[in-house]
Design a protein around this motif. Sequence first.
Motif, PDB file in Angstrom:
ATOM      1  N   MET A   1       1.611   6.526   6.802  1.00  0.00           N
ATOM      2  CA  MET A   1       0.179   6.321   6.694  1.00  0.00           C
ATOM      3  C   MET A   1      -0.398   6.168   8.104  1.00  0.00           C
ATOM      4  O   MET A   1       0.088   5.356   8.877  1.00  0.00           O
ATOM      5  N   PRO A   2      -1.446   6.924   8.449  1.00  0.00           N
ATOM      6  CA  PRO A   2      -2.009   6.811   9.786  1.00  0.00           C
ATOM      7  C   PRO A   2      -2.652   5.449   9.999  1.00  0.00           C
ATOM      8  O   PRO A   2      -3.287   4.914   9.107  1.00  0.00           O
ATOM      9  N   MET A   3      -2.459   4.904  11.173  1.00  0.00           N
ATOM     10  CA  MET A   3      -3.048   3.614  11.489  1.00  0.00           C
ATOM     11  C   MET A   3      -4.169   3.824  12.492  1.00  0.00           C
ATOM     12  O   MET A   3      -4.218   4.812  13.212  1.00  0.00           O
ATOM     13  N   PHE A   4      -5.060   2.858  12.534  1.00  0.00           N
ATOM     14  CA  PHE A   4      -6.191   2.948  13.437  1.00  0.00           C
ATOM     15  C   PHE A   4      -5.782   2.473  14.815  1.00  0.00           C
ATOM     16  O   PHE A   4      -4.957   1.606  14.978  1.00  0.00           O
ATOM     17  N   THR A  27      -5.562  -1.480   1.994  1.00  0.00           N
ATOM     18  CA  THR A  27      -5.358  -0.390   1.048  1.00  0.00           C
ATOM     19  C   THR A  27      -5.128  -0.982  -0.340  1.00  0.00           C
ATOM     20  O   THR A  27      -4.638  -2.102  -0.481  1.00  0.00           O
ATOM     21  N   ASP A  28      -5.512  -0.212  -1.334  1.00  0.00           N
ATOM     22  CA  ASP A  28      -5.219  -0.568  -2.721  1.00  0.00           C
ATOM     23  C   ASP A  28      -4.330   0.507  -3.332  1.00  0.00           C
ATOM     24  O   ASP A  28      -4.307   0.716  -4.522  1.00  0.00           O
ATOM     25  N   GLY A  29      -3.593   1.193  -2.447  1.00  0.00           N
ATOM     26  CA  GLY A  29      -2.711   2.278  -2.873  1.00  0.00           C
ATOM     27  C   GLY A  29      -3.226   3.645  -2.485  1.00  0.00           C
ATOM     28  O   GLY A  29      -2.485   4.618  -2.494  1.00  0.00           O
ATOM     29  N   GLY A  30      -4.504   3.722  -2.117  1.00  0.00           N
ATOM     30  CA  GLY A  30      -5.099   4.984  -1.680  1.00  0.00           C
ATOM     31  C   GLY A  30      -5.265   4.987  -0.175  1.00  0.00           C
ATOM     32  O   GLY A  30      -4.470   4.414   0.557  1.00  0.00           O
ATOM     33  N   LYS A  31      -6.346   5.620   0.273  1.00  0.00           N
ATOM     34  CA  LYS A  31      -6.645   5.670   1.708  1.00  0.00           C
ATOM     35  C   LYS A  31      -7.035   4.287   2.213  1.00  0.00           C
ATOM     36  O   LYS A  31      -7.643   3.511   1.487  1.00  0.00           O
ATOM     37  N   LEU A  55      -6.959 -12.491  -1.379  1.00  0.00           N
ATOM     38  CA  LEU A  55      -7.176 -11.070  -1.171  1.00  0.00           C
ATOM     39  C   LEU A  55      -6.385 -10.294  -2.214  1.00  0.00           C
ATOM     40  O   LEU A  55      -5.197 -10.551  -2.396  1.00  0.00           O
ATOM     41  N   ALA A  56      -7.031  -9.350  -2.899  1.00  0.00           N
ATOM     42  CA  ALA A  56      -6.391  -8.603  -3.979  1.00  0.00           C
ATOM     43  C   ALA A  56      -5.897  -7.228  -3.548  1.00  0.00           C
ATOM     44  O   ALA A  56      -5.472  -6.443  -4.384  1.00  0.00           O
ATOM     45  N   VAL A  57      -5.962  -6.936  -2.254  1.00  0.00           N
ATOM     46  CA  VAL A  57      -5.498  -5.661  -1.714  1.00  0.00           C
ATOM     47  C   VAL A  57      -4.485  -5.940  -0.611  1.00  0.00           C
ATOM     48  O   VAL A  57      -4.301  -7.077  -0.204  1.00  0.00           O
ATOM     49  N   THR A  58      -3.848  -4.897  -0.111  1.00  0.00           N
ATOM     50  CA  THR A  58      -2.814  -5.056   0.910  1.00  0.00           C
ATOM     51  C   THR A  58      -3.402  -4.882   2.308  1.00  0.00           C
ATOM     52  O   THR A  58      -3.904  -3.803   2.632  1.00  0.00           O
ATOM     53  N   PRO A  59      -3.349  -5.917   3.150  1.00  0.00           N
ATOM     54  CA  PRO A  59      -3.855  -5.769   4.514  1.00  0.00           C
ATOM     55  C   PRO A  59      -2.901  -4.934   5.360  1.00  0.00           C
ATOM     56  O   PRO A  59      -1.676  -5.074   5.259  1.00  0.00           O
TER      57      PRO A  59
END
Length: 72
Positions: A1-4, A27-31, A55-59
């Motif tokens: 996955m590309p990182m900033f 991310t929540d599994g997508g972009k 937090l309900a998403v992945t940092p």
Amino acid sequence: MPMFSERFGWKPIDTAPVGQDVTLMVTDGGKPYLLNGPFKLTAVGWVSSGKGRPLAVTPLQWRLYVARPKKR
């Protein structure tokens, strides 16, 4: 996955400071997408700084949170 790029202030998530307000790339599994925050890392995990909600998403990455003045 590309990182900033660190050129834009993004840092690896495993270097995030505990108890400090940050902006998160998540991310929540997508972009990956931006959560402008503020959020903070606590002993129990990532939470919103205002209400303490988990937090309900992945940092993925973080950078310092900068409050923007409210528009009039």
